[in-house]
Write a protein that holds these residues in place. Structure first.
Motif, mmCIF file in Angstrom:
data_model
loop_
_atom_site.group_PDB
_atom_site.id
_atom_site.type_symbol
_atom_site.label_atom_id
_atom_site.label_comp_id
_atom_site.label_asym_id
_atom_site.label_seq_id
_atom_site.Cartn_x
_atom_site.Cartn_y
_atom_site.Cartn_z
ATOM 1 N N SER A 1 36.915 1.868 40.819
ATOM 2 C CA SER A 1 36.967 1.604 39.380
ATOM 3 C C SER A 1 35.569 1.691 38.807
ATOM 4 O O SER A 1 34.602 1.221 39.396
ATOM 5 C CB SER A 1 37.601 0.253 39.097
ATOM 6 O OG SER A 1 36.882 -0.760 39.723
ATOM 7 N N ARG A 2 35.499 2.336 37.686
ATOM 8 C CA ARG A 2 34.219 2.438 36.987
ATOM 9 C C ARG A 2 34.306 1.631 35.707
ATOM 10 O O ARG A 2 35.251 1.755 34.961
ATOM 11 C CB ARG A 2 33.919 3.908 36.671
ATOM 12 C CG ARG A 2 33.582 4.679 37.909
ATOM 13 C CD ARG A 2 33.178 6.103 37.558
ATOM 14 N NE ARG A 2 33.232 6.909 38.758
ATOM 15 C CZ ARG A 2 34.312 7.515 39.193
ATOM 16 N NH1 ARG A 2 35.430 7.423 38.525
ATOM 17 N NH2 ARG A 2 34.289 8.224 40.306
ATOM 18 N N ARG A 3 33.320 0.793 35.523
ATOM 19 C CA ARG A 3 33.292 -0.014 34.303
ATOM 20 C C ARG A 3 32.979 0.901 33.113
ATOM 21 O O ARG A 3 32.247 1.880 33.275
ATOM 22 C CB ARG A 3 32.217 -1.097 34.415
ATOM 23 C CG ARG A 3 32.465 -2.021 35.559
ATOM 24 C CD ARG A 3 32.637 -3.434 35.042
ATOM 25 N NE ARG A 3 33.341 -4.227 36.039
ATOM 26 C CZ ARG A 3 34.573 -4.665 35.883
ATOM 27 N NH1 ARG A 3 35.226 -4.430 34.787
ATOM 28 N NH2 ARG A 3 35.152 -5.376 36.815
ATOM 29 N N PRO A 4 33.529 0.589 31.959
ATOM 30 C CA PRO A 4 33.203 1.402 30.794
ATOM 31 C C PRO A 4 31.719 1.284 30.461
ATOM 32 O O PRO A 4 31.115 0.232 30.653
ATOM 33 C CB PRO A 4 34.064 0.807 29.688
ATOM 34 C CG PRO A 4 34.464 -0.535 30.157
ATOM 35 C CD PRO A 4 34.471 -0.477 31.643
ATOM 36 N N ILE A 5 31.142 2.372 30.012
ATOM 37 C CA ILE A 5 29.708 2.338 29.692
ATOM 38 C C ILE A 5 29.558 1.953 28.232
ATOM 39 O O ILE A 5 30.016 2.659 27.335
ATOM 40 C CB ILE A 5 29.064 3.713 29.977
ATOM 41 C CG1 ILE A 5 29.310 4.064 31.440
ATOM 42 C CG2 ILE A 5 27.570 3.682 29.678
ATOM 43 C CD1 ILE A 5 29.079 5.519 31.759
ATOM 44 N N PHE A 6 28.939 0.799 28.032
ATOM 45 C CA PHE A 6 28.889 0.210 26.687
ATOM 46 C C PHE A 6 28.175 1.121 25.692
ATOM 47 O O PHE A 6 28.658 1.337 24.585
ATOM 48 C CB PHE A 6 28.212 -1.157 26.746
ATOM 49 C CG PHE A 6 28.081 -1.804 25.396
ATOM 50 C CD1 PHE A 6 29.202 -2.324 24.775
ATOM 51 C CD2 PHE A 6 26.864 -1.863 24.751
ATOM 52 C CE1 PHE A 6 29.109 -2.909 23.536
ATOM 53 C CE2 PHE A 6 26.762 -2.442 23.503
ATOM 54 C CZ PHE A 6 27.887 -2.968 22.898
ATOM 55 N N SER A 7 27.028 1.684 26.103
ATOM 56 C CA SER A 7 26.240 2.464 25.136
ATOM 57 C C SER A 7 27.024 3.691 24.656
ATOM 58 O O SER A 7 26.974 4.048 23.483
ATOM 59 C CB SER A 7 24.913 2.876 25.765
ATOM 60 O OG SER A 7 25.144 3.674 26.886
ATOM 61 N N ASN A 8 27.790 4.317 25.585
ATOM 62 C CA ASN A 8 28.599 5.472 25.192
ATOM 63 C C ASN A 8 29.664 5.071 24.182
ATOM 64 O O ASN A 8 29.903 5.777 23.205
ATOM 65 C CB ASN A 8 29.289 6.082 26.416
ATOM 66 C CG ASN A 8 28.350 6.928 27.234
ATOM 67 O OD1 ASN A 8 27.194 7.097 26.857
ATOM 68 N ND2 ASN A 8 28.834 7.439 28.348
ATOM 69 N N ASN A 9 30.287 3.916 24.468
ATOM 70 C CA ASN A 9 31.347 3.454 23.584
ATOM 71 C C ASN A 9 30.798 3.111 22.211
ATOM 72 O O ASN A 9 31.417 3.389 21.192
ATOM 73 C CB ASN A 9 32.035 2.224 24.181
ATOM 74 C CG ASN A 9 33.066 2.619 25.216
ATOM 75 O OD1 ASN A 9 33.371 3.792 25.362
ATOM 76 N ND2 ASN A 9 33.587 1.646 25.924
ATOM 77 N N LEU A 10 29.614 2.481 22.206
ATOM 78 C CA LEU A 10 29.006 2.082 20.937
ATOM 79 C C LEU A 10 28.706 3.319 20.106
ATOM 80 O O LEU A 10 29.011 3.397 18.917
ATOM 81 C CB LEU A 10 27.730 1.287 21.205
ATOM 82 C CG LEU A 10 27.042 0.737 19.965
ATOM 83 C CD1 LEU A 10 27.884 -0.362 19.348
ATOM 84 C CD2 LEU A 10 25.665 0.204 20.304
ATOM 85 N N LYS A 11 28.125 4.318 20.754
ATOM 86 C CA LYS A 11 27.784 5.565 20.078
ATOM 87 C C LYS A 11 29.044 6.214 19.513
ATOM 88 O O LYS A 11 29.088 6.618 18.360
ATOM 89 C CB LYS A 11 27.142 6.518 21.085
ATOM 90 C CG LYS A 11 25.724 6.949 20.700
ATOM 91 C CD LYS A 11 25.298 8.034 21.644
ATOM 92 C CE LYS A 11 23.859 7.928 22.047
ATOM 93 N NZ LYS A 11 23.552 8.797 23.182
#
Lengths: 129, 168
Positions: free
Chosen positions: B58-68
């Motif tokens: 499982s890979r955690r969601p990448i916050f910075s990508n989601n924010l962008k």
């Protein structure tokens, strides 16, 4: 007018619970498919606790006049039933029992919802059948 | 109605992945039992016991990508408006990715049994037999077939839920 009528019945609540039950069904299906998977953490949808809080109506509840407003307090609209990961191990018997229970609850909600629509239909026609 | 039919189809996909994994397990166990006394395979050694490992990645969601992605999500009010290309390429991914990796592993382990008359015996008269316990393989077989049945039950339940929701 008709949509207003529907909002006053149990329909919104049942709609939310049906969505939560189908989400839970997916979670249980995933748990059962991954009984033997290393590192798998079972998924859980705890909808009932949220549901209870919404029904108890404790504390202030913000009224929404626009769909973009944020939820204040626990209302039917704010019910979600999200999938959460737990740290336990998959217990296959528990999962099968949950599957059966969830299925019965889904059937119940469908029947109840349908009953509501049938009542409205009856009121529109003014006769039974 | 906002019942997500997509969620039912997702469940079908998950269950069928589970079914095929259990089937693979059954095939491997059958192979192990059939080769419990095979002392010579094509590569010259005794048969190696196979196991199926299933591991969750499982890979955690990448916050910075989601924010962008979330901040670049421009509202389009007319069909002629262009959508932000960053958002299309990187949609907001709240859950991260979860996938199961299945792998067949061969165990390099043999039982050495003294049998000088055996055609595959080495210089000291020992024969390498596969390290297979038929009883535990049988257990594996039963467990896999039960898991298979559990997945079939889920599949049938999904079918009945989907049908039920058409009755509303």
């Amino acid at each position: 007018m008709v949509s207003n009528l529907m909002e006053k019945t149990l329909a919104p609540l049942l709609r939310k619970s049906l969505t939560a039950y189908s989400t839970r069904h997916t979670a249980i299906g995933e748990n059962i498919a991954n009984v033997e998977t290393k590192g798998f953490r079972p998924l859980k949808v705890d909808f009932e606790a949220e549901f209870r809080r919404a029904l108890e109506k404790n504390g202030p509840v913000g009224q929404k006049t626009n769909h973009r407003h944020l939820d204040i307090g626990h209302t039917v609209d704010s019910l979600h039933g999200r999938i959460k990961e737990t740290d336990a191990q998959v217990n296959i018997e528990q999962e099968m029992a949950d599957l059966a229970r969830n299925q019965i609850r889904f059937d119940f909600a469908v029947r109840k919802l349908r009953g509501g629509y049938d009542n409205i239909k009856m009121a529109i026609r003014g006769r039974v059948g | 109605m906002e019942i997500n039919t997509d969620s039912f189809f997702k469940t079908f996909r998950i269950s069928s992945a589970g079914l095929s994994a259990e089937k693979k397990q059954l095939a491997i166990t059958a192979e192990n039992i059939a080769n419990a006394t095979t002392t010579k395979t094509l590569d010259g050694t005794a048969y190696k016991r196979k196991t199926l490992t299933r591991e969750m990645i499982s890979r955690r969601p990448i916050f910075s990508n989601n924010l962008k992605a979330a901040s670049l999500q421009l509202a389009t009010q007319s069909g002629g408006h262009m959508t932000s290309s960053y958002y299309q390429e990187h949609p907001v991914n709240r859950t991260g990715s979860r996938e199961v990796k299945t792998e067949v592993e061969e165990l390099e382990q043999f039982k050495r049994i003294y049998d000088p008359g055996h055609p595959d015996a080495d210089g000291e008269g020992y024969v390498n037999f596969p390290d297979i316990n038929v009883v535990s393989e049988m257990l594996e077989l039963i467990s896999a077939s039960r898991s298979y049945e559990a997945n079939v039950t889920v599949m049938n339940a999904t079918k009945s839920l989907a049908k039920k929701s058409l009755e509303i």
